[in-house]
Scaffold this active site. Structure first.
Site, PDB file in Angstrom:
ATOM      1  N   HIS A   1       5.915   7.458  -2.167  1.00 18.89           N
ATOM      2  CA  HIS A   1       4.839   6.708  -1.924  1.00 18.89           C
ATOM      3  C   HIS A   1       4.354   5.222  -2.701  1.00 18.89           C
ATOM      4  O   HIS A   1       3.249   4.506  -1.852  1.00 18.89           O
ATOM      5  CB  HIS A   1       3.646   7.986  -3.096  1.00 18.89           C
ATOM      6  CG  HIS A   1       3.348   7.757  -4.620  1.00 18.89           C
ATOM      7  ND1 HIS A   1       3.967   6.819  -5.830  1.00 18.89           N
ATOM      8  CD2 HIS A   1       5.047   8.541  -5.297  1.00 18.89           C
ATOM      9  CE1 HIS A   1       4.909   7.155  -6.404  1.00 18.89           C
ATOM     10  NE2 HIS A   1       4.710   8.195  -6.300  1.00 18.89           N
TER      11      HIS A   1
ATOM     12  N   LEU B   1       0.705  -1.231  -0.191  1.00 13.25           N
ATOM     13  CA  LEU B   1      -0.369   0.606  -0.127  1.00 13.25           C
ATOM     14  C   LEU B   1       0.717   1.362  -0.064  1.00 13.25           C
ATOM     15  O   LEU B   1       1.963   1.428   0.632  1.00 13.25           O
ATOM     16  CB  LEU B   1      -1.200  -0.149   0.866  1.00 13.25           C
ATOM     17  CG  LEU B   1      -2.438  -0.963   1.174  1.00 13.25           C
ATOM     18  CD1 LEU B   1      -2.559  -0.764   2.297  1.00 13.25           C
ATOM     19  CD2 LEU B   1      -3.273  -0.171   0.149  1.00 13.25           C
ATOM     20  N   ASP B   2       0.410   2.095  -0.493  1.00 12.57           N
ATOM     21  CA  ASP B   2       1.614   3.923  -0.850  1.00 12.57           C
ATOM     22  C   ASP B   2       1.071   3.649   0.517  1.00 12.57           C
ATOM     23  O   ASP B   2       0.527   3.999   0.832  1.00 12.57           O
ATOM     24  CB  ASP B   2       0.945   4.110  -2.023  1.00 12.57           C
ATOM     25  CG  ASP B   2       1.006   3.995  -3.222  1.00 12.57           C
ATOM     26  OD1 ASP B   2       1.221   2.634  -3.532  1.00 12.57           O
ATOM     27  OD2 ASP B   2      -0.135   4.171  -4.486  1.00 12.57           O
ATOM     28  N   SER B   3       2.510   4.799   0.613  1.00 10.23           N
ATOM     29  CA  SER B   3       2.166   5.700   2.119  1.00 10.23           C
ATOM     30  C   SER B   3       1.378   6.482   2.727  1.00 10.23           C
ATOM     31  O   SER B   3       0.823   6.264   3.964  1.00 10.23           O
ATOM     32  CB  SER B   3       3.874   6.290   2.489  1.00 10.23           C
ATOM     33  OG  SER B   3       3.308   7.452   1.209  1.00 10.23           O
TER      34      SER B   3
END
Length: 647
Positions: free
Chosen positions: A249, A48-50
């Site tokens: 990200h 999952l992106d940050s």
């Protein structure tokens, strides 16, 4: 610089559902999990992106081999999309590169059906996709030209849940909340970009939440309660938080991975006991039922073929038996294809995961094997505080626990009847055991029959799954019985309580079996009352066993304990007194809280540690005013002395 404590590679395995917060990367989020589970052997099944939040499915121990399979599950997301502004990363941490007239709700609703089914999608240039062996995001940050090819993805559902028109905001952006169910490899950032292009505008994500991975739901994840409601308003706030950020990200490079795996950020807060307990409680055992939910066919390994299987001999269908289930194979919407999950059968390991085999036509081959040694950990032990913090496994709590409460001082024939009821119940069997006998503080107490370590060893060998060790502290002693039983119900999933007829609990022992029976009907658990056991006309009890030990009636003690009375020699300092042709005489001061028989000389057996099995040496022991004198074969034997058995 303070050195980080090295995590251990224990035998723990399982599936953990974890609710990642927006902010940290997926890799750095694993630190809390590794710390709570005490192992480095963890892997998640989809980054999952940050800026995103939601469900991470984490596999621990031997189950890390299943990462490729779980990665292929369909996933469900909720996304807040900002229509009217585009960033270079297509997320809230990127640089604004374009503005356009926002869309309206009606136009969006009309076009969404075009973005379901099989789609050709070009991934975002800021992504982990590799081009010529390099990550696209790394290449573009170096100023290189990056061109990604389109690839097919599948969107099963694409629903509009809420919409905030531009006139309700600053006039520059409209916001939509979408729910999207899609295949592996689908980029929601790219989907938002493509929807906006079809509408003649531009867009980027303000917030993203993953709510489902295959059969696993975010609502069942550790940390779920810490997440805020996923709304357009909270999505806008998430965008404001990340507006000043650039990059980071997507998945980190190898250097970032090492940093994220090996140590937390220096400014990172230490996880609370409650968070650690919550993570521990959410570790799911890979059972045949869970394997079928994940799309695996499940087979049982016949005990007679365990040796061939574990030694890597060619596989044959006769090694296995299909495990029956309420639903036929293939009922799951997910499929593991030709992979079969295998489980041990018989004995203590019955139902434990044994590995994966692969079937191609009529040929079976090994995927990977989980050796029996992976389950050497035996019975799980909890403190009372860990139970209050919520560390008891959630899958055990759902299944229900069969419990007996007591000091278990000298696990005797009466206790054996209690344990038999627990083990036959179909629930998860366990005991709540006090660290020392409740009466140990009373004047005239002669000593414990067995130390805590020995009691736990015996309970584990009997087949219990867990034990909760309780310090009989002043605070605990003031708890009323109804509160105590209520905690067992809520924290352990109490389904069956097995006790003797004279059992009492709670402050002042005011909750007896009659009141427990009323409580069982009130909160919903089965109360199993076990009759007394007798030996030679005498009730089997810890107090009677102690009295028999003091009288040196070891034959009666053996009948009550169903084993010889043993005195642990752990930690004792033995002094050599003399040596002759009959052996070497040693003397030591009693340091253990265990009981000893009255002063005198006794024929005993000394248990000496040896390889492959312990050896037993018949000898004589003298007890005199809290001192023990013992004759051993030679001067070197004392270093191997484990215990003394009184015949």
């Amino acid at each position: 610089m303070k050195k980080q404590k090295k995590l251990r590679n224990n035998n723990l395995s399982g599936v953990l559902l974890y609710a990642k917060k927006a902010g940290p990367t997926s890799f750095s989020s694993l630190w809390s999990i590794k710390h709570a589970l005490g192992t480095d052997r963890v892997g998640h099944t989809g980054t999952l992106d940050s800026f995103a939040e939601g469900l991470l499915v984490v596999l621990a121990g031997h189950l890390t081999h299943l990462v490729p399979h779980v990665t292929g599950f369909t996933k469900t997301y909720r996304a807040v999309i900002n229509f009217g502004t585009e960033t270079d990363t297509l997320d809230p941490g990127g640089k604004i590169i374009r503005n356009a007239t926002p869309t309206d709700r009606e136009s969006l609703e009309k076009i969404l059906p075009q973005f379901t089914g099989a789609l050709l999608q070009v991934p975002p240039v800021y992504s982990a996709v590799h081009v010529d062996g390099k990550r696209a995001s790394d290449a573009i940050r170096r100023g290189e030209d990056v061109k990604l090819e389109s690839r097919q993805v599948f969107v099963y559902e694409n629903k509009l849940l809420d919409f905030l028109p531009a006139e309700s905001t600053d006039g520059k952006s409209a916001y939509a909340l979408l729910e999207i169910k899609c295949s592996k490899g689908t980029y929601i950032r790219a989907l938002a970009r493509d929807i906006a292009q079809a509408l003649g505008t531009c867009a980027h994500l303000s917030a993203l939440r993953r709510t489902q991975v295959g059969p696993f739901s975010l609502s069942d994840a550790a940390g779920f309660d810490e997440l805020e409601d996923f709304t357009i308003e909270n999505g806008i706030r998430n965008e404001e938080r990340f507006a000043s950020l650039r990059g980071e990200h997507d998945e980190p490079n190898e250097t970032d991975k090492k940093s994220a795996f090996k140590k937390p950020d220096k400014n990172r807060e230490t996880d609370s006991d409650g968070k650690i307990a919550e993570i521990q409680s959410h570790l799911l055992t890979f059972t045949p039922e869970l394997a079928r939910e994940c799309g695996f066919r499940t087979d049982s390994l016949k005990s007679s073929f365990e040796k061939q299987y574990l030694n890597g001999r060619p596989l044959s269908p006769k090694f296995f038996t299909w495990i029956s289930s309420p639903e036929k194979d293939g009922s799951s919407e997910f499929s593991a294809g030709n992979q079969i999950a295998v489980f041990y059968s018989g004995g203590k390991l019955s139902g434990k995961f044994a590995g994966i085999i692969v079937q191609e036509d009529f040929r079976l081959s090994y995927g990977f094997v989980v050796p029996k040694s992976a389950y050497d950990g035996g019975m799980k032990i909890f403190t009372w505080k860990q139970i209050l913090d919520g560390a008891f496994p959630i899958d055990w709590r759902k299944k229900g626990a069969a419990i007996s409460v007591g000091s278990f001082d000298g696990v005797h024939a009466g206790h054996q009847k209690l344990l038999e009821n627990l083990l036959a119940s179909g629930f998860v069997p366990g005991a709540l055991i006090f660290s020392s006998p409740v009466r140990s503080s009373q004047e005239g107490f002669a000593g414990e029959i067995d130390g805590l370590e020995r009691k736990l060893e015996i309970l584990s060998n009997k087949g219990l799954s867990f034990a909760v060790v309780i310090d009989f502290s002043p605070d605990f002693s003031k708890m009323d019985g109804e509160t105590f039983i209520g905690i067992l119900k809520s924290k352990l999933g109490l389904s069956l309580l097995a006790e003797g007829r004279d059992f009492k609990c709670g402050f002042g022992g005011k909750t007896d079996m009659e009141k427990l029976s009323e409580l069982a009907r009130k909160i919903g658990f089965e109360l199993c009352t076990v009759d007394d056991v007798e030996a030679e006309g005498l009730k089997v009890s810890s107090s009677n066993i102690r009295e028999s030990i003091l009288k040196a009636d070891f034959a009666l003690v053996r009948k009550m304990l169903l084993r010889p009375f043993s005195y642990s020699c752990s930690g004792m300092e033995w002094i050599e007194e003399k040596s002759d042709g009959k052996g070497t005489v040693f003397r030591a001061k009693k340091i253990s809280p265990q009981i000893l028989p009255s002063d005198g000389s006794y024929e005993v057996s000394a248990v000496l540690s040896s390889v492959p099995t312990d050896s037993v040496f018949k000898t004589f022991c003298t007890v005199d005013a809290e001192k023990i004198t013992l004759t051993l074969p030679d001067s070197g034997s004392v270093s191997r002395l484990k215990e003394i058995l009184f015949a």
